[in-house]
Motif scaffolding. Structure first.
Motif, PDB file in Angstrom:
ATOM      1  N   GLN A   1     -11.275   0.192  -4.505  1.00 46.34           N
ATOM      2  CA  GLN A   1     -11.316  -1.196  -4.061  1.00 46.34           C
ATOM      3  C   GLN A   1     -12.154  -1.331  -2.798  1.00 46.34           C
ATOM      4  OE1 GLN A   1      -7.553  -2.971  -2.821  1.00 46.34           O
ATOM      5  NE2 GLN A   1      -8.705  -4.290  -1.447  1.00 46.34           N
ATOM      6  N   SER A   2     -11.936  -0.428  -1.835  1.00 44.00           N
ATOM      7  CA  SER A   2     -12.600  -0.611  -0.544  1.00 44.00           C
ATOM      8  C   SER A   2     -12.614   0.679   0.262  1.00 44.00           C
ATOM      9  CB  SER A   2     -11.879  -1.700   0.261  1.00 44.00           C
ATOM     10  OG  SER A   2     -12.441  -1.834   1.552  1.00 44.00           O
TER      11      SER A   2
ATOM     12  N   ALA B   1       0.837  -1.194   0.000  1.00 46.57           N
ATOM     13  CA  ALA B   1       0.000   0.000   0.000  1.00 46.57           C
ATOM     14  C   ALA B   1       0.875   1.248   0.000  1.00 46.57           C
ATOM     15  CB  ALA B   1      -0.912   0.012   1.221  1.00 46.57           C
ATOM     16  N   VAL B   2       0.433   2.263  -0.749  1.00 47.98           N
ATOM     17  CA  VAL B   2       1.160   3.535  -0.831  1.00 47.98           C
ATOM     18  C   VAL B   2       0.189   4.656  -0.450  1.00 47.98           C
ATOM     19  CG1 VAL B   2       2.422   5.109  -2.340  1.00 47.98           C
ATOM     20  CG2 VAL B   2       2.674   2.635  -2.634  1.00 47.98           C
TER      21      VAL B   2
ATOM     22  N   HIS C   1      -3.372   0.630  -3.497  1.00 55.30           N
ATOM     23  CA  HIS C   1      -3.147  -0.701  -2.939  1.00 55.30           C
ATOM     24  C   HIS C   1      -2.925  -1.721  -4.041  1.00 55.30           C
ATOM     25  CE1 HIS C   1      -4.808  -4.303  -0.446  1.00 55.30           C
ATOM     26  NE2 HIS C   1      -3.514  -4.140  -0.211  1.00 55.30           N
ATOM     27  N   GLY C   2      -1.829  -2.474  -3.920  1.00 58.65           N
ATOM     28  CA  GLY C   2      -1.566  -3.528  -4.898  1.00 58.65           C
ATOM     29  C   GLY C   2      -2.522  -4.692  -4.762  1.00 58.65           C
ATOM     30  N   HIS C   3      -2.947  -5.027  -3.533  1.00 57.40           N
ATOM     31  CA  HIS C   3      -3.939  -6.046  -3.198  1.00 57.40           C
ATOM     32  C   HIS C   3      -3.477  -7.460  -3.547  1.00 57.40           C
ATOM     33  CE1 HIS C   3      -7.651  -7.894  -2.105  1.00 57.40           C
ATOM     34  NE2 HIS C   3      -7.926  -8.286  -3.315  1.00 57.40           N
ATOM     35  N   GLY C   4      -3.268  -8.237  -2.484  1.00 59.43           N
ATOM     36  CA  GLY C   4      -3.017  -9.659  -2.653  1.00 59.43           C
ATOM     37  C   GLY C   4      -1.683 -10.005  -3.281  1.00 59.43           C
TER      38      GLY C   4
ATOM     39  N   ALA D   1      -5.492  -0.597   5.442  1.00 62.51           N
ATOM     40  CA  ALA D   1      -5.149   0.791   5.761  1.00 62.51           C
ATOM     41  C   ALA D   1      -6.205   1.338   6.710  1.00 62.51           C
ATOM     42  CB  ALA D   1      -5.068   1.649   4.502  1.00 62.51           C
ATOM     43  N   ALA D   2      -5.882   1.372   7.986  1.00 61.03           N
ATOM     44  CA  ALA D   2      -6.855   1.828   8.978  1.00 61.03           C
ATOM     45  C   ALA D   2      -6.129   2.394  10.185  1.00 61.03           C
ATOM     46  CB  ALA D   2      -7.768   0.679   9.406  1.00 61.03           C
ATOM     47  N   LEU D   3      -6.865   3.159  10.987  1.00 60.58           N
ATOM     48  CA  LEU D   3      -6.342   3.736  12.221  1.00 60.58           C
ATOM     49  C   LEU D   3      -7.199   3.247  13.378  1.00 60.58           C
ATOM     50  CD1 LEU D   3      -4.281   5.800  13.431  1.00 60.58           C
ATOM     51  CD2 LEU D   3      -6.101   7.514  13.247  1.00 60.58           C
TER      52      LEU D   3
END
Length: 314
Positions: A136-137, A104-105, A211-214, A163-165
């Protein structure tokens, strides 16, 4: 001092730093530098903790050489994303912790936007975009059959672990991260327990991440489906109303039993009988511990399970 949810706030910001950004990596040599470059470019002060799941592809050397000098904890074996995040939770000493995939960037204002939007909530979910810019999400939605799926509309039931806080003490109070899941549903399970404990989770589309994802787990592979199906059932047994959990476990077993009798079944790993039998076997082996965990979740809950289910299952 107490937090907004009324429990003692043990962790205090030091030097204006509220958040530790936790990056879990495994064989991330192809993308970890871009991730760390973006973390280092964040507008908001933070600490960076990298949990290296015994990478053997040169990732360790890249981490050691990165100019941001993140704290690196190298594990002796691969514990998966869930196991690494559980270990990270025991190490974080800031009031907030961010979860970030190594593929993830985040945009430069990602962390600042999340911190400012968190308010009294226990968690905030960012927006993950695919490399082509499509969404994506925004977090996790809860389906009518108990799947945790990508949400593309706000508000979301839970946060996406990519990606979360999160408030560190809130996660600890509800039992931490289910490290034995290895990979997948650790975010859905944690968000569900936060909801049951009366916490809110906010969706923050302005906090953007590419996100590149997976990249590490190959979505669609047999292992992906094994972890995904097993952990869905374990999450339901831990968090859902009893009737829902039993219904979905029985449905999974019934479909497995009739698959050999049906023709024209899609040739996908999650419809292969041996994999499904392995899922059921692993759930049964874990059942005593899962039921014990369910009782603990019940003791910590302030919101009835059926109320959370009615509010969010669609």
């Amino acid at each position: 001092m107490t937090t907004s949810w009324g429990t003692p706030r043990i962790l205090l910001a030091v030097g204006g730093v509220e958040t530790t950004v936790v990056v879990v990596t495994w064989r991330g040599a192809g993308h970890i530098t871009a991730c760390l470059d973006a973390v280092a470019a964040q507008e908001r002060p933070h600490r960076t903790l990298v949990i290296d799941n015994a990478s053997d592809d040169g990732t360790a050397a890249l981490l050691a050489a990165h100019p941001s000098r993140p704290r690196v904890v190298r594990l002796p074996r691969n514990t998966g994303y869930a196991g690494a995040m559980r270990i990270a939770l025991s190490l974080v000493d800031t009031p907030l912790m961010a979860w970030l995939n190594d593929d993830a960037v985040p945009a430069p204002d990602w962390l600042a936007v999340l911190e400012d939007a968190l308010g009294p909530a226990a968690a905030a979910s960012a927006r993950l975009d695919r490399p082509d810019g499509s969404i994506q999400s925004l977090g996790v939605r809860l389906t009518a059959d108990g799947h945790g799926a990508d949400a593309t509309e706000a508000p979301a039931f839970g946060f996406c672990g990519g990606a979360a806080l999160l408030r560190t003490d809130a996660v600890r109070t509800v039992g931490g991260v289910p490290g034995s899941f290895f990979c997948y549903y650790e975010d859905t399970d944690t968000a569900w327990r936060l909801r049951l404990a009366g916490h809110d989770i906010v969706t923050v589309p302005a906090a953007r991440v590419t996100h590149g994802h997976g990249v590490s787990t190959r979505p669609g592979s047999p292992l992906f489906h094994l972890w995904n199906e097993r952990n869905r059932l374990l999450t339901l047994l831990r968090c859902a109303p009893g009737a829902i959990a039993l219904r979905e476990l029985a449905r999974f077993a019934a479909i497995t039993a009739v698959l050999p009798l049906r023709r024209g079944v899609v040739d996908a790993p999650n419809f292969r009988v041996p994999l499904r039998c392995r899922v059921l076997a692993e759930v049964l082996v874990r059942l005593p511990g899962t039921l014990t965990a369910r009782r603990v979740v019940t003791r910590r809950s302030t919101v009835p399970r059926h109320a959370v289910w009615r509010a969010w299952a669609r």
